[in-house]
Design a protein around this motif. Structure first.
Motif, PDB file in Angstrom:
ATOM      1  N   MET A 196     -15.805   3.024  10.446  1.00 52.22           N
ATOM      2  CA  MET A 196     -15.722   2.318   9.165  1.00 52.22           C
ATOM      3  C   MET A 196     -14.417   2.660   8.451  1.00 52.22           C
ATOM      4  O   MET A 196     -14.368   3.499   7.552  1.00 52.22           O
ATOM      5  N   ARG A 197     -13.344   1.982   8.866  1.00 42.73           N
ATOM      6  CA  ARG A 197     -12.011   2.221   8.324  1.00 42.73           C
ATOM      7  C   ARG A 197     -11.711   1.203   7.234  1.00 42.73           C
ATOM      8  O   ARG A 197     -11.453   0.035   7.514  1.00 42.73           O
ATOM      9  N   GLU A 198     -11.745   1.650   5.986  1.00 43.24           N
ATOM     10  CA  GLU A 198     -11.534   0.748   4.863  1.00 43.24           C
ATOM     11  C   GLU A 198     -10.149   0.110   4.916  1.00 43.24           C
ATOM     12  O   GLU A 198      -9.971  -1.067   4.571  1.00 43.24           O
ATOM     13  N   GLU A 199      -9.165   0.882   5.369  1.00 41.62           N
ATOM     14  CA  GLU A 199      -7.800   0.361   5.396  1.00 41.62           C
ATOM     15  C   GLU A 199      -7.617  -0.759   6.405  1.00 41.62           C
ATOM     16  O   GLU A 199      -6.640  -1.519   6.343  1.00 41.62           O
ATOM     17  N   HIS A 200      -8.534  -0.888   7.367  1.00 45.43           N
ATOM     18  CA  HIS A 200      -8.438  -1.954   8.361  1.00 45.43           C
ATOM     19  C   HIS A 200      -9.359  -3.128   8.030  1.00 45.43           C
ATOM     20  O   HIS A 200      -9.468  -4.060   8.827  1.00 45.43           O
ATOM     21  N   GLY A 201     -10.029  -3.071   6.906  1.00 42.58           N
ATOM     22  CA  GLY A 201     -10.898  -4.177   6.513  1.00 42.58           C
ATOM     23  C   GLY A 201     -12.252  -4.183   7.182  1.00 42.58           C
ATOM     24  O   GLY A 201     -13.003  -5.161   7.057  1.00 42.58           O
ATOM     25  N   THR A 202     -12.587  -3.101   7.909  1.00 38.52           N
ATOM     26  CA  THR A 202     -13.841  -3.069   8.656  1.00 38.52           C
ATOM     27  C   THR A 202     -15.047  -3.168   7.730  1.00 38.52           C
ATOM     28  O   THR A 202     -16.002  -3.915   7.999  1.00 38.52           O
ATOM     29  N   GLU A 203     -15.029  -2.423   6.627  1.00 38.32           N
ATOM     30  CA  GLU A 203     -16.158  -2.457   5.698  1.00 38.32           C
ATOM     31  C   GLU A 203     -16.337  -3.856   5.115  1.00 38.32           C
ATOM     32  O   GLU A 203     -17.460  -4.348   4.974  1.00 38.32           O
ATOM     33  N   SER A 204     -15.238  -4.504   4.775  1.00 41.10           N
ATOM     34  CA  SER A 204     -15.311  -5.852   4.220  1.00 41.10           C
ATOM     35  C   SER A 204     -15.894  -6.834   5.239  1.00 41.10           C
ATOM     36  O   SER A 204     -16.657  -7.745   4.869  1.00 41.10           O
ATOM     37  N   PHE A 205     -15.549  -6.662   6.509  1.00 37.31           N
ATOM     38  CA  PHE A 205     -16.070  -7.542   7.554  1.00 37.31           C
ATOM     39  C   PHE A 205     -17.593  -7.500   7.580  1.00 37.31           C
ATOM     40  O   PHE A 205     -18.254  -8.549   7.640  1.00 37.31           O
ATOM     41  N   PHE A 206     -18.146  -6.294   7.537  1.00 34.04           N
ATOM     42  CA  PHE A 206     -19.602  -6.163   7.640  1.00 34.04           C
ATOM     43  C   PHE A 206     -20.306  -6.386   6.303  1.00 34.04           C
ATOM     44  O   PHE A 206     -21.480  -6.769   6.269  1.00 34.04           O
TER      45      PHE A 206
END
Length: 246
Positions: A196-206
């Protein structure tokens, strides 16, 4: 050579702990890397789990196979079902198998009908790993798949769509969602393991993008390594698409 991503190992361990049954299922892995998740799906039998391996012996063999195994950490994992092509010797007592031919036959009866995919440049490594760990005649295909480009060359009726460490480049997110929408069958299930890397947008994706298209739930959270495993299904049952596979 590629090393196994911790997300892939987490997903494999999750399948073992939950006794996910791949037998008779149509399975596809996306962005496979080493292919370890798809290989497990092809060989796993929830009723047998680790009874193939003489763990004491396999531990001694590891030191002799460092070069061979540096790209695929199958033997080091307690759940691994590894063929005699790599290990050289298996503990057959629990399976009551007396010959190599019986072992091959039993291995070929395990797992699902698996398609392992990635970009073309990764296929050679995956094919090597499949040859090293799945008996010839096993139900595993290795194919190139570029999200958002050629997913329609694959069927739209997979029972299980698997992905580990594939959600980290924001420009690819819409392409990935479209690919998942096409590949996952009407009653299919998607499993995604991600750091869950916030800087890569992973959290936003899910949190925002994927729930717009799928029923999404957090299946497992590993705080120590910051890895989540998500399970997703179609919101509405839809007819399965029928397309030629690779």
């Amino acid at each position: 050579m590629h090393l196994c991503a911790p997300q892939a190992l987490s997903l494999c361990n999750y399948f073992e702990s939950q006794n996910v049954d791949f037998r008779g299922k149509k399975v596809i892995e996306l962005g496979a890397g080493t292919g370890i998740v798809g290989i497990l799906a092809a060989l796993q039998d929830s009723a047998l789990q680790t009874s193939f391996l003489d763990r004491e012996y396999s531990g001694r063999v590891l030191a002799q196979h460092v070069n061979t195994l540096s790209s695929l950490a199958l033997l080091s994992m307690p759940w691994a079902l590894v063929s005699y092509f790599v290990l050289g010797k298996l503990h057959l007592t629990n399976l009551c198998l007396s010959s190599e031919a019986q072992l091959r036959s039993r291995l070929l009866s395990l797992g699902g009908d698996v398609t392992i995919t990635d970009l073309p440049l990764a296929l050679e490594q995956i094919q090597y790993n499949v040859r090293a760990n799945v008996p010839s005649g096993g139900r595993v295909k290795v194919c190139a798949l570029s999200w958002g480009i050629d997913q329609h060359g694959f069927p739209g009726n997979y029972d299980l769509v698997l992905g580990a460490d594939i959600v980290y480049l924001e420009p690819t997110f819409p392409l990935l969602v479209g690919t998942l929408q096409h590949l996952c069958g009407p009653h299919g299930t998607i499993y995604l393991a991600c750091k869950m890397r916030e800087e890569h947008g992973t959290e936003s994706f899910f949190r925002h993008l994927l729930p717009q298209h799928f029923q999404l739930e957090l299946a497992q959270r590993d705080e120590d390594v910051n890895i989540n495993i998500y399970r997703a299904r179609h919101r509405d049952v839809r007819p399965a698409g029928r397309h030629p596979c690779c």
